[in-house]
Design an enzyme around this catalytic site. Sequence first.
Site, PDB file in Angstrom:
ATOM      1  N   ALA A  65       1.148  -1.510  -0.133  1.00 29.43           N
ATOM      2  CA  ALA A  65       0.138  -0.297   0.324  1.00 29.43           C
ATOM      3  C   ALA A  65       1.184   0.981   0.499  1.00 29.43           C
ATOM      4  CB  ALA A  65      -1.262  -0.101   1.018  1.00 29.43           C
ATOM      5  N   GLY A 108       0.642  -4.868   0.641  1.00 25.17           N
ATOM      6  CA  GLY A 108      -0.557  -4.939   0.046  1.00 25.17           C
ATOM      7  C   GLY A 108      -0.191  -5.660  -1.302  1.00 25.17           C
ATOM      8  N   GLU A 111      -0.771  -9.097  -0.950  1.00 27.59           N
ATOM      9  CA  GLU A 111      -2.576  -9.040  -0.137  1.00 27.59           C
ATOM     10  C   GLU A 111      -2.980  -9.634  -1.915  1.00 27.59           C
ATOM     11  OE1 GLU A 111      -2.127  -6.130   2.740  1.00 27.59           O
ATOM     12  OE2 GLU A 111      -2.553  -7.724   4.779  1.00 27.59           O
ATOM     13  N   GLU A 131       4.775  -4.994   7.379  1.00 31.64           N
ATOM     14  CA  GLU A 131       3.411  -4.264   8.139  1.00 31.64           C
ATOM     15  C   GLU A 131       3.984  -3.708   9.016  1.00 31.64           C
ATOM     16  OE1 GLU A 131       2.145  -6.242   6.115  1.00 31.64           O
ATOM     17  OE2 GLU A 131       0.738  -5.712   5.395  1.00 31.64           O
TER      18      GLU A 131
HETATM   19  C1  HXC Z   1       5.245   4.361  -1.190  1.00 36.00           C
HETATM   20  C2  HXC Z   1       6.738   3.511  -2.009  1.00 36.00           C
HETATM   21  C3  HXC Z   1       6.772   2.065  -1.210  1.00 36.00           C
HETATM   22  C4  HXC Z   1       5.385   2.412  -1.151  1.00 36.00           C
HETATM   23  C5  HXC Z   1       8.691   1.869  -2.978  1.00 36.00           C
HETATM   24  N1  HXC Z   1       8.716   3.276  -2.277  1.00 36.00           N
HETATM   25  N2  HXC Z   1       7.597   1.273  -1.749  1.00 36.00           N
HETATM   26  N3  HXC Z   1       5.813   4.022  -2.309  1.00 36.00           N
HETATM   27  N4  HXC Z   1       4.907   3.178  -0.431  1.00 36.00           N
HETATM   28  N5  HXC Z   1       4.730   0.730  -0.282  1.00 36.00           N
HETATM   29  C6  HXC Z   1       8.795   4.134  -3.825  1.00 36.00           C
HETATM   30  C7  HXC Z   1       9.714   4.432  -3.236  1.00 36.00           C
HETATM   31  O1  HXC Z   1       9.547   5.572  -1.426  1.00 36.00           O
HETATM   32  C8  HXC Z   1      10.949   5.387  -3.912  1.00 36.00           C
HETATM   33  O2  HXC Z   1      10.408   6.784  -4.408  1.00 36.00           O
HETATM   34  C9  HXC Z   1      11.041   4.272  -4.554  1.00 36.00           C
HETATM   35  O3  HXC Z   1       8.856   4.034  -4.788  1.00 36.00           O
HETATM   36  C10 HXC Z   1      11.208   3.693  -4.488  1.00 36.00           C
HETATM   37  O4  HXC Z   1      11.644   2.513  -4.389  1.00 36.00           O
HETATM   38  P1  HXC Z   1      13.344   2.720  -3.494  1.00 36.00           P
HETATM   39  O5  HXC Z   1      13.461   2.211  -2.170  1.00 36.00           O
HETATM   40  O6  HXC Z   1      13.933   3.468  -3.205  1.00 36.00           O
HETATM   41  O7  HXC Z   1      13.215   0.958  -3.912  1.00 36.00           O
HETATM   42  P2  HXC Z   1      14.557  -0.349  -3.341  1.00 36.00           P
HETATM   43  O8  HXC Z   1      15.285   0.819  -2.280  1.00 36.00           O
HETATM   44  O9  HXC Z   1      15.201  -0.580  -4.792  1.00 36.00           O
HETATM   45  O10 HXC Z   1      13.658  -0.629  -1.823  1.00 36.00           O
HETATM   46  C11 HXC Z   1      12.856  -1.475  -2.609  1.00 36.00           C
HETATM   47  C12 HXC Z   1      11.990  -1.980  -1.508  1.00 36.00           C
HETATM   48  C13 HXC Z   1      11.659  -0.441  -0.830  1.00 36.00           C
HETATM   49  C14 HXC Z   1      12.332  -2.955  -0.586  1.00 36.00           C
HETATM   50  C15 HXC Z   1      11.033  -2.584  -2.142  1.00 36.00           C
HETATM   51  O11 HXC Z   1      11.142   0.363  -1.175  1.00 36.00           O
HETATM   52  C16 HXC Z   1      10.519  -1.180   0.207  1.00 36.00           C
HETATM   53  O12 HXC Z   1      11.518  -1.660   1.868  1.00 36.00           O
HETATM   54  N6  HXC Z   1       9.272  -0.647   0.510  1.00 36.00           N
HETATM   55  C17 HXC Z   1       8.045  -0.253   1.100  1.00 36.00           C
HETATM   56  C18 HXC Z   1       7.785  -2.106   1.805  1.00 36.00           C
HETATM   57  C19 HXC Z   1       6.352  -1.773   2.604  1.00 36.00           C
HETATM   58  O13 HXC Z   1       6.994  -1.879   3.504  1.00 36.00           O
HETATM   59  N7  HXC Z   1       5.481  -2.387   1.703  1.00 36.00           N
HETATM   60  C20 HXC Z   1       4.722  -2.682   2.812  1.00 36.00           C
HETATM   61  C21 HXC Z   1       3.480  -1.328   2.614  1.00 36.00           C
HETATM   62  S1  HXC Z   1       2.737  -1.434   4.068  1.00 36.00           S
HETATM   63  P3  HXC Z   1      11.169   7.958  -4.574  1.00 36.00           P
HETATM   64  O14 HXC Z   1       9.922   8.926  -4.382  1.00 36.00           O
HETATM   65  O15 HXC Z   1      11.978   8.130  -3.356  1.00 36.00           O
HETATM   66  O16 HXC Z   1      12.152   7.928  -5.635  1.00 36.00           O
HETATM   67  C22 HXC Z   1       1.442  -2.107   3.447  1.00 36.00           C
HETATM   68  C23 HXC Z   1      -0.270  -1.916   4.390  1.00 36.00           C
HETATM   69  C24 HXC Z   1      -1.074  -3.034   3.629  1.00 36.00           C
HETATM   70  O17 HXC Z   1       1.409  -2.170   2.286  1.00 36.00           O
HETATM   71  C25 HXC Z   1      -2.238  -2.756   3.894  1.00 36.00           C
HETATM   72  C26 HXC Z   1      -3.425  -2.280   4.367  1.00 36.00           C
HETATM   73  C27 HXC Z   1      -3.366  -0.998   5.092  1.00 36.00           C
END
Ligand code: HXC
Length: 256
Positions: A65, A108, A111, A131
């Site tokens: 998400a 997400g 999911e 999360e």
């Molecule tokens: C918003 C995101 C994002 C996310 C990545 N980006 N994941 N933006 N929401 N979930 C954006 C980054 O901010 C960045 O934007 C660009 O995408 C590239 O990501 P990087 O981090 O620079 O890439 P990398 O170094 O290759 O790392 C990849 C990654 C990392 C390991 C996947 O992006 C990461 O950890 N992402 C978050 C994963 C996460 O926690 N997902 C769960 C979310 S909570 P900019 O603008 O800086 O270039 C969830 C809840 C669901 O899903 C339940 C319902 C509520």
Amino acid sequence: RTFETILVEVNGRVATVTINRPDKLNALNTTVQREMAEAVEALDVDPGIGAIIVTGSKKAFAAGADIAEMAELEYPGTFTEDFMGNWSRLTRARTPLIAAVSGYALGGGCEVAMMCDIIIAADNAKFGQPEINLGVIPGMGGSQRLTRAVGQYKAMDMILTGRTIGAEEAERAGLVSRIVPTDDLLAEATKVAETIASKSKYSAMVAKRVTARALQTTLAEGLEYEQANFYAMFGTPDHKEGMTAFNEKREPKWDR
Ligand code: HXC
């Protein structure tokens, strides 16, 4: 119709919905959520569509998400505006959904893959429910669907530690249907989708519905549900055609 955050392509009886926010690793904001719901709902009632592929990019199916969007949210609004509500529209599809997962399927993203009926993983796929690292918990079905897919101990391990698992571990655990080389992912998903789409649409829709029921009910009720639906198949033209074609040693020609 064109969308802002997804691409929809139709080839014969197979539709492909591609999440398309490459600069954000396909982070699932409310626009993606609404557009996917609208696209899948329209495809689901199109008699010309027999299977739907849901996919992302090579690097990310979806990295979760949208954290930027969620960072600003407060409790009353998430509840009153039903922040995650559109996802249930995706799970109401009767048409089989095939997730083709390459790269990150986190939070997400994992999911959404689990809202699909078959998960085909590229060998670079990475699944996780991280999360807990953000001070929240899975919110689009992760705690429930992952546990049903892989069992309590693997699910608890993933959800409590936030660790990511690769395609091999995911297949061993029962989270993915098959693994293919990354470059073959869409070809393989298309082959699977075309195979399903070539079958009787009644059979495919009812088989999906009945099989999905196994996760929602007791064995006795599920068996009764299966049998009632099995009997109902005898009311379709495809039952006559399928069995007649077998007896006449020819290919069936399904009702379209
Ligand atoms: C918003 C995101 C994002 C996310 C990545 N980006 N994941 N933006 N929401 N979930 C954006 C980054 O901010 C960045 O934007 C660009 O995408 C590239 O990501 P990087 O981090 O620079 O890439 P990398 O170094 O290759 O790392 C990849 C990654 C990392 C390991 C996947 O992006 C990461 O950890 N992402 C978050 C994963 C996460 O926690 N997902 C769960 C979310 S909570 P900019 O603008 O800086 O270039 C969830 C809840 C669901 O899903 C339940 C319902 C509520």
